[in-house]
Design a protein around this motif. Structure first.
Motif, mmCIF file in Angstrom:
data_model
loop_
_atom_site.group_PDB
_atom_site.id
_atom_site.type_symbol
_atom_site.label_atom_id
_atom_site.label_comp_id
_atom_site.label_asym_id
_atom_site.label_seq_id
_atom_site.Cartn_x
_atom_site.Cartn_y
_atom_site.Cartn_z
ATOM 1 N N TRP A 114 84.515 -76.719 -80.886
ATOM 2 C CA TRP A 114 84.142 -78.134 -80.925
ATOM 3 C C TRP A 114 83.088 -78.373 -82.000
ATOM 4 N N SER A 115 82.113 -77.456 -82.110
ATOM 5 C CA SER A 115 81.044 -77.612 -83.088
ATOM 6 C C SER A 115 81.581 -77.619 -84.516
ATOM 7 N N PHE A 116 82.622 -76.839 -84.757
ATOM 8 C CA PHE A 116 83.159 -76.721 -86.109
ATOM 9 C C PHE A 116 84.422 -77.550 -86.307
ATOM 10 N N SER A 117 84.747 -78.428 -85.358
ATOM 11 C CA SER A 117 85.985 -79.202 -85.471
ATOM 12 C C SER A 117 85.956 -80.176 -86.650
ATOM 13 N N GLY A 118 84.794 -80.641 -87.042
ATOM 14 C CA GLY A 118 84.702 -81.572 -88.168
ATOM 15 C C GLY A 118 84.733 -80.887 -89.521
ATOM 16 N N PHE A 119 84.648 -79.565 -89.524
ATOM 17 C CA PHE A 119 84.622 -78.825 -90.779
ATOM 18 C C PHE A 119 86.031 -78.561 -91.286
ATOM 19 N N ASP A 120 86.102 -78.150 -92.515
ATOM 20 C CA ASP A 120 87.351 -77.766 -93.150
ATOM 21 C C ASP A 120 87.972 -76.592 -92.390
ATOM 22 N N THR A 121 89.291 -76.459 -92.418
ATOM 23 C CA THR A 121 89.946 -75.347 -91.711
ATOM 24 C C THR A 121 89.512 -74.003 -92.272
ATOM 25 N N HIS A 122 89.127 -73.964 -93.543
ATOM 26 C CA HIS A 122 88.627 -72.715 -94.136
ATOM 27 C C HIS A 122 87.370 -72.250 -93.395
ATOM 28 N N VAL A 123 86.501 -73.186 -93.060
ATOM 29 C CA VAL A 123 85.281 -72.852 -92.324
ATOM 30 C C VAL A 123 85.635 -72.459 -90.889
ATOM 31 N N GLN A 124 86.554 -73.176 -90.279
ATOM 32 C CA GLN A 124 86.947 -72.869 -88.899
ATOM 33 C C GLN A 124 87.549 -71.478 -88.778
ATOM 34 N N ASN A 125 88.308 -71.066 -89.765
ATOM 35 C CA ASN A 125 88.935 -69.752 -89.719
ATOM 36 C C ASN A 125 87.985 -68.629 -90.110
ATOM 37 N N ASN A 126 86.879 -68.965 -90.722
ATOM 38 C CA ASN A 126 85.936 -67.953 -91.187
ATOM 39 C C ASN A 126 84.531 -68.225 -90.656
ATOM 40 N N ILE A 127 84.403 -68.345 -89.332
ATOM 41 C CA ILE A 127 83.102 -68.621 -88.731
ATOM 42 C C ILE A 127 82.143 -67.470 -89.005
ATOM 43 N N ALA A 128 82.657 -66.254 -89.070
ATOM 44 C CA ALA A 128 81.793 -65.104 -89.356
ATOM 45 C C ALA A 128 81.172 -65.230 -90.743
ATOM 46 N N MET A 129 81.904 -65.788 -91.680
ATOM 47 C CA MET A 129 81.354 -65.988 -93.020
ATOM 48 C C MET A 129 80.218 -67.008 -92.980
ATOM 49 N N LEU A 130 80.330 -67.997 -92.101
ATOM 50 C CA LEU A 130 79.264 -68.974 -91.947
ATOM 51 C C LEU A 130 77.996 -68.293 -91.426
ATOM 52 N N ALA A 131 78.154 -67.359 -90.510
ATOM 53 C CA ALA A 131 76.999 -66.616 -90.001
ATOM 54 C C ALA A 131 76.323 -65.830 -91.117
ATOM 55 N N LEU A 132 77.103 -65.293 -92.033
ATOM 56 C CA LEU A 132 76.523 -64.583 -93.173
ATOM 57 C C LEU A 132 75.786 -65.540 -94.103
ATOM 58 N N ASP A 133 76.324 -66.741 -94.277
ATOM 59 C CA ASP A 133 75.624 -67.744 -95.075
ATOM 60 C C ASP A 133 74.286 -68.098 -94.440
ATOM 61 N N ILE A 134 74.296 -68.251 -93.120
ATOM 62 C CA ILE A 134 73.062 -68.579 -92.405
ATOM 63 C C ILE A 134 72.059 -67.435 -92.536
ATOM 64 N N ALA A 135 72.535 -66.189 -92.409
ATOM 65 C CA ALA A 135 71.641 -65.032 -92.546
ATOM 66 C C ALA A 135 71.018 -64.993 -93.940
ATOM 67 N N ALA A 136 71.819 -65.216 -94.954
ATOM 68 C CA ALA A 136 71.287 -65.219 -96.322
ATOM 69 C C ALA A 136 70.275 -66.345 -96.501
#
Length: 185
Positions: free
Chosen positions: A88-110
């Motif tokens: 639900w939190s990522f429903s407004g995002f692009d499908t690329h972001v929805q399919n790669n939530i782990a990549m978002l966590a890496l962006d947040i870590a960086a």
């Protein structure tokens, strides 16, 4: 402390072994394998901590059953709440972001690593300026914490960047098409 670390290592190896066997040999789904890792690992951790770490000799099957049911319920609640909440939190995002939530966590870590290193760098500059202007050497705590935060922030930032590269390599290795053409009916 050493006993806790040993229990953690044994528990991690056992849990990952369970997950690997269930997923690769029995061909269970990822979710079932992950739940098995969590539940069986927690039960092993219970027994190891009870007998090895705390050396408790009491025997009660009811306690073990309560613990097992509690761990199972906690896992199911956490999974059934966290997954829909994340989707639900990522429903407004692009499908690329929805399919790669782990990549978002890496962006947040960086990002967190970068911000931490910038703030601690400013703290270091403040300490140095204070020393040069007032001749007031700061006691060791503030300078030590600033240096530790700076180094930790740099490490987290670099880890996020390296993780992003590894994630992109993983995405490429999956050999998915760059784009998908929708068929018209």
């Amino acid at each position: 402390m050493l006993k806790f670390i040993l229990v953690g290592i044994v528990n991690t190896i056992f849990g990952m072994g369970i997950m690997f066997i269930f997923y690769n040999f029995f061909h269970f789904s990822y979710w079932v394998s992950s739940a098995s890792n969590y539940i069986f690992g927690s039960i092993l951790s219970y027994f190891l901590n009870k007998h090895f770490t705390f050396q408790n000799k009491s025997k009660s099957l009811a306690t073990v059953i309560k613990f097992t049911v509690n761990i199972t319920i906690c896992y199911l609640i956490a999974y059934n709440v966290a997954k829909p909440l994340a989707m639900w939190s990522f429903s407004g995002f692009d499908t690329h972001v929805q399919n790669n939530i782990a990549m978002l966590a890496l962006d947040i870590a960086a990002f967190v690593g970068f911000i931490s290193s910038v703030i601690s760098g400013l703290g270091i500059l403040f300490i140095v300026a204070r020393y040069l202007l007032h001749g007031d050497p700061t006691s060791g705590w503030a300078s030590t914490i600033c240096i530790m935060l700076f180094i930790g922030g740099i490490q987290l930032f670099c880890l996020g960047i390296v993780g992003k590269y590894i994630g992109k390599i993983f995405t490429e290795v999956k050999k998915r098409p760059v784009y998908i053409i929708k068929e018209k009916k």
